[in-house]
Motif scaffolding. Sequence first.
Motif, PDB file in Angstrom:
ATOM      1  N   UNK A   1      62.533  13.076 145.261  1.00 30.68           N
ATOM      2  CA  UNK A   1      63.538  12.156 144.254  1.00 30.68           C
ATOM      3  C   UNK A   1      62.987  11.747 142.988  1.00 30.68           C
ATOM      4  N   UNK A   2      61.749  11.985 142.888  1.00 30.79           N
ATOM      5  CA  UNK A   2      60.812  11.477 141.740  1.00 30.79           C
ATOM      6  C   UNK A   2      60.560  12.899 140.953  1.00 30.79           C
ATOM      7  N   UNK A   3      61.039  14.178 141.369  1.00 34.51           N
ATOM      8  CA  UNK A   3      60.783  15.210 140.483  1.00 34.51           C
ATOM      9  C   UNK A   3      61.553  15.379 139.460  1.00 34.51           C
ATOM     10  N   UNK A   9      58.383  26.933 134.998  1.00 32.37           N
ATOM     11  CA  UNK A   9      57.659  27.450 136.090  1.00 32.37           C
ATOM     12  C   UNK A   9      57.143  28.820 135.740  1.00 32.37           C
ATOM     13  N   UNK A  10      55.626  28.594 135.813  1.00 30.29           N
ATOM     14  CA  UNK A  10      54.741  29.726 135.281  1.00 30.29           C
ATOM     15  C   UNK A  10      54.227  30.474 136.934  1.00 30.29           C
ATOM     16  N   UNK A  12      52.015  31.692 139.323  1.00 30.33           N
ATOM     17  CA  UNK A  12      50.363  31.510 139.521  1.00 30.33           C
ATOM     18  C   UNK A  12      49.782  33.041 139.244  1.00 30.33           C
ATOM     19  N   UNK A 137      41.222  18.111 160.326  1.00 26.98           N
ATOM     20  CA  UNK A 137      42.700  17.748 160.081  1.00 26.98           C
ATOM     21  C   UNK A 137      43.441  18.843 160.859  1.00 26.98           C
ATOM     22  N   UNK A 138      44.853  18.584 160.975  1.00 30.58           N
ATOM     23  CA  UNK A 138      45.639  19.539 161.578  1.00 30.58           C
ATOM     24  C   UNK A 138      46.316  20.134 160.447  1.00 30.58           C
ATOM     25  N   UNK A 139      46.697  21.354 160.528  1.00 31.32           N
ATOM     26  CA  UNK A 139      47.515  22.130 159.562  1.00 31.32           C
ATOM     27  C   UNK A 139      48.734  22.568 160.019  1.00 31.32           C
ATOM     28  N   UNK A 140      49.836  22.907 159.013  1.00 35.03           N
ATOM     29  CA  UNK A 140      51.122  23.165 159.622  1.00 35.03           C
ATOM     30  C   UNK A 140      50.986  24.919 159.840  1.00 35.03           C
TER      31      UNK A 140
ATOM     32  N   UNK B  62      49.484  19.364 153.079  1.00 32.47           N
ATOM     33  CA  UNK B  62      50.645  19.047 152.777  1.00 32.47           C
ATOM     34  C   UNK B  62      51.421  19.122 154.140  1.00 32.47           C
ATOM     35  N   UNK B  63      52.296  18.430 154.510  1.00 34.58           N
ATOM     36  CA  UNK B  63      53.178  18.230 155.806  1.00 34.58           C
ATOM     37  C   UNK B  63      52.319  17.414 156.873  1.00 34.58           C
ATOM     38  N   UNK B  64      51.013  17.223 156.633  1.00 30.22           N
ATOM     39  CA  UNK B  64      50.253  16.488 157.342  1.00 30.22           C
ATOM     40  C   UNK B  64      49.983  15.029 156.681  1.00 30.22           C
ATOM     41  N   UNK B  65      49.317  15.167 155.367  1.00 31.78           N
ATOM     42  CA  UNK B  65      48.836  14.055 154.840  1.00 31.78           C
ATOM     43  C   UNK B  65      49.781  13.568 153.550  1.00 31.78           C
ATOM     44  N   UNK B  68      55.521  16.148 149.492  1.00 31.10           N
ATOM     45  CA  UNK B  68      55.836  16.333 147.979  1.00 31.10           C
ATOM     46  C   UNK B  68      57.363  15.760 147.553  1.00 31.10           C
ATOM     47  N   UNK B  69      58.092  15.474 148.577  1.00 32.65           N
ATOM     48  CA  UNK B  69      59.279  14.967 148.249  1.00 32.65           C
ATOM     49  C   UNK B  69      59.337  13.459 147.409  1.00 32.65           C
ATOM     50  N   UNK B  70      58.328  12.715 147.796  1.00 34.78           N
ATOM     51  CA  UNK B  70      58.127  11.519 147.355  1.00 34.78           C
ATOM     52  C   UNK B  70      56.642  11.098 146.676  1.00 34.78           C
ATOM     53  N   UNK B 107      54.758  29.252 146.082  1.00 38.16           N
ATOM     54  CA  UNK B 107      55.902  28.649 145.685  1.00 38.16           C
ATOM     55  C   UNK B 107      55.797  27.517 144.719  1.00 38.16           C
ATOM     56  N   UNK B 108      54.378  27.254 144.306  1.00 39.29           N
ATOM     57  CA  UNK B 108      53.851  26.249 143.346  1.00 39.29           C
ATOM     58  C   UNK B 108      53.925  27.054 141.881  1.00 39.29           C
ATOM     59  N   UNK B 186      59.290   4.450 151.118  1.00 40.06           N
ATOM     60  CA  UNK B 186      59.357   5.845 150.403  1.00 40.06           C
ATOM     61  C   UNK B 186      60.203   6.553 151.510  1.00 40.06           C
ATOM     62  N   UNK B 189      63.778   5.538 151.459  1.00 36.12           N
ATOM     63  CA  UNK B 189      64.613   6.355 150.183  1.00 36.12           C
ATOM     64  C   UNK B 189      64.884   7.665 150.264  1.00 36.12           C
ATOM     65  N   UNK B 190      64.025   8.484 150.774  1.00 33.19           N
ATOM     66  CA  UNK B 190      63.986   9.904 151.350  1.00 33.19           C
ATOM     67  C   UNK B 190      65.191  10.278 151.851  1.00 33.19           C
ATOM     68  N   UNK B 193      68.174   9.608 149.878  1.00 33.41           N
ATOM     69  CA  UNK B 193      68.384  10.485 148.974  1.00 33.41           C
ATOM     70  C   UNK B 193      69.013  11.971 149.575  1.00 33.41           C
ATOM     71  N   UNK B 201      66.895   5.000 143.640  1.00 35.62           N
ATOM     72  CA  UNK B 201      66.438   3.867 144.288  1.00 35.62           C
ATOM     73  C   UNK B 201      66.019   3.114 143.332  1.00 35.62           C
ATOM     74  N   UNK B 203      63.129   0.537 143.522  1.00 34.40           N
ATOM     75  CA  UNK B 203      61.819   0.496 143.896  1.00 34.40           C
ATOM     76  C   UNK B 203      61.093  -0.731 143.265  1.00 34.40           C
TER      77      UNK B 203
END
Lengths: 348, 348
Positions: A1-3, A9-10, A12, A137-140, B62-65, B68-70, B107-108, B186, B189-190, B193, B201, B203
Motif C-alpha cells: 500500500x505504500x508502493x 522498471x529496468x 536487472x 533462518x528459514x527460506x521460502x 522475504x516472506x520470513x523476515x 514488501x507489501x508494507x 521480478x525486481x 501494518x 492495514x494490509x 487494503x 490508511x 497511520x
Amino acid sequence: MLEDKNPQRTPLEELGEFGLIDHLTKSFTTTQPSTIKGISDDAAVMEFGDLQTVMTTDLLVEGVHFDLAYAPLKHLGYKAVVVNLSDVSAMNAKPTQITVSIAVSNRFPLEALEELYAGIGLACKRYGVDLVGGDTTSSTKGLLISVTALGVAPKNDIVYRNQAKPNDLLVVTGDLGGAYLGLQVLEREKEVFKVNPNNQPDLAPYAYIVERQLKPEARTDIPELLKELEVKPTAMIDISDGLSSEILHLCKGSKVGCNLYEDKIPLDPQVISTSEEFELNSTMVALSGGEDYELLFTISQDDYPKIKGNPHLSVIGHMTEEKEGAHLVTRAQTKIPLEARGWNAMKS
Amino acid sequence: MLEDKNPQRTPLEELGEFGLIDHLTKSFTTTQPSTIKGISDDAAVMEFGDLQTVMTTDLLVEGVHFDLAYAPLKHLGYKAVVVNLSDVSAMNAKPTQITVSIAVSNRFPLEALEELYAGIGLACKRYGVDLVGGDTTSSTKGLLISVTALGVAPKNDIVYRNQAKPNDLLVVTGDLGGAYLGLQVLEREKEVFKVNPNNQPDLAPYAYIVERQLKPEARTDIPELLKELEVKPTAMIDISDGLSSEILHLCKGSKVGCNLYEDKIPLDPQVISTSEEFELNSTMVALSGGEDYELLFTISQDDYPKIKGNPHLSVIGHMTEEKEGAHLVTRAQTKIPLEARGWNAMKS
C-alpha cells in the motif's frame, strides 16, 4: 500500500553482476580511518593496530550456484568456505575467521544441514580458520549459504589488483579449466540418471576435474610460498570467473594492457582429453571456464629468477602499456583481443 | 545421483533457531590466536594488534523476515544495516564497516534495488560506517539480504553476556514493545487494503510504533554514553527477540537468576493505547514482542549512582543466584517464571 504505482522498471539483466554492484554502490564513500580499501578488490582491507585485516563475503544460491542433484552437501559446505578463503589469499593475506549464514526451506531435514556443516568443518580444519558466527533462518524456497571470511597480513604485505606495471610478468598457479569441465561431466551424468536411475556413472576417468568442480581448494599456500621466495606480486586476483575475465580485471584496475600466450596456459591432461570428448576448445575452456580458484598475479621481471622452475607457478604472459590492449597470442602467433566470455560461448 | 536413498530425516522445526545453531556448530573449536570469542554472543571478537574487532552477521529473507507489501525497500535496507549495528553496540563496541550481499529474483527491477541501497546508504551515513564489500546474485525466488558488520573497541572494553553477577542491576535502554505493535498495525492495514485498495490508511496515531517497526535505530549512542558515565556493564545483549528471551540468554550465559519488575518496564503511551486497542497485554508485548533493538545490560550496584535519573536508562530488575531462577514480579507482587515466549502467545 505504500508502493509507487507507476515505478520505472529496468530489468536487472541489462547490467550484469559487476555492472550491478558498481551501479548500486557508486555513491558510497568510506569515512572510517581504519578502512584502507572498500569495494573494488577481492576483499576489503581494514587496519586495526599493526595488522591489516581483510574481509570478503560470498552468497551461494541453490538453483543458481549449485545443483544438489550432483553436489553433495558436504562438498557444498566445503566449497562455500573455500571460495571465500581464495579471495583472502588473493589479497596475499592469511585467512583466520569465517561466519556462515544459511537460509533453508523445511524440505531439508536436519541431517542435510549436518552434512553441510561437516563440509564447513572440514574446510575450517584443513585451512586452520575459525567459524566465529552466523545466522540460520528459514527460506521460502531452497538453500542459500552466505559466508564471510576475515584474514590478516602485516602492513605492506597486502596485494591489490591495481598495481601491475607494463613489462610485469603474468603468472598463474596450478592449472585451469578443470572445474568447468567437471561440471560438464556431472551435468551429462545427471541427464543419464534421469533416463535410467539405476545407471551407475563411472566417474573415475574424470576424477581430477570432478574434484576440481565439487571440492576445489583455496591456494592459501601461495602467499606463504611467495613470502619464502621473497616475491611480492604487484597485483593479484583469484580465478573465479575464468582467466580472461580476471586478466581484464587486472588490466582495468592497473590501467595496463596484456599479452597472454596460448601455449603457456597450464592444462591438465584430463582437461585436454575431456575438452576433445565434449568438442570444446581447451584454450577457451581455460579462458572462460571459471571456478578454478587458482591465483593470477603479476611480478616485476626482476623477480623472474626467484620463481623460475617452480612447479606451482606458470608464467603465461606479460603486461603492456594500456593503449596496446589485452590480447591472446595464439599458437599460430595471431593476436586476438581478450574478451570476458560467458559460459555459453565455449562450443568450439 | 550421489545421494543416500534412505537418509534419516529430522524436521528442522524440532530444534528451533537457537537449538539448530548450537547443534550444527557444537563440534567446532577455534584455533586462531586472534579469535577471542567465537559463536555464543551477539558478535564474534577478534584481537588484531591493540584493538579488538567484533564481527556479526544477519540474514533477512522475504516472506520470513519482511513483507514488501508494507515494508518499503528503503526502510528495509536501513533496517538490515541497523540490526547488525545493534549487535555490535551490544558488545560495547563501535561499528566501523559492513558488507552487504543480496540475492534477488528478476521480478525486481533495478529501481527497487536502488531504493534498497538508498536505505543502506542512509544507515551508513547516519551511523558513520563504511560499506566495504558484498555480493549480488540472482535468486530463484524473492529477495534475501545478508549483512555482516565489523566494529572495534579498545582492549578490555568489550562486554560479553556471561559476566552478570547476583545482585547486579538489570538495565534497559529506551522503551519496549513498539516494534511488535507497529507490525500489528501494518498487518491490519494490509488486510484493509486487500478489501479496498483505494482506502488510504491513517497511520498518524501509530507514527511512533510504525517507525519502530519499519525504521528501527541501533543504540550506538549507548556505548559512548556508558563510557562518559564511566560504567562498564557486566553483561550486555541487544533486544531482537523480546525482553524475556534476552533476559534468559543473560541468565543462562552468566549462570545467574533474575527478578524483573513488571511496573518498571518502560512503555511508550502509544504502546499502552495500541495494546488496549488490539486487546493485548502490554507487559506481554514488551516481554515477547521483539525487534525493538534496545540494549539490555547488567551493572554492579556500586554503579547505580552514575546512571540514576538518566533518561535513556531504566533499571527494571536485579540478578539473583542461579538457583532462584528467572521471574517476573507482577504489579500484584506475584512471581511468575519468565519464559521465552513466541509471537503467537500474546493474546491477553
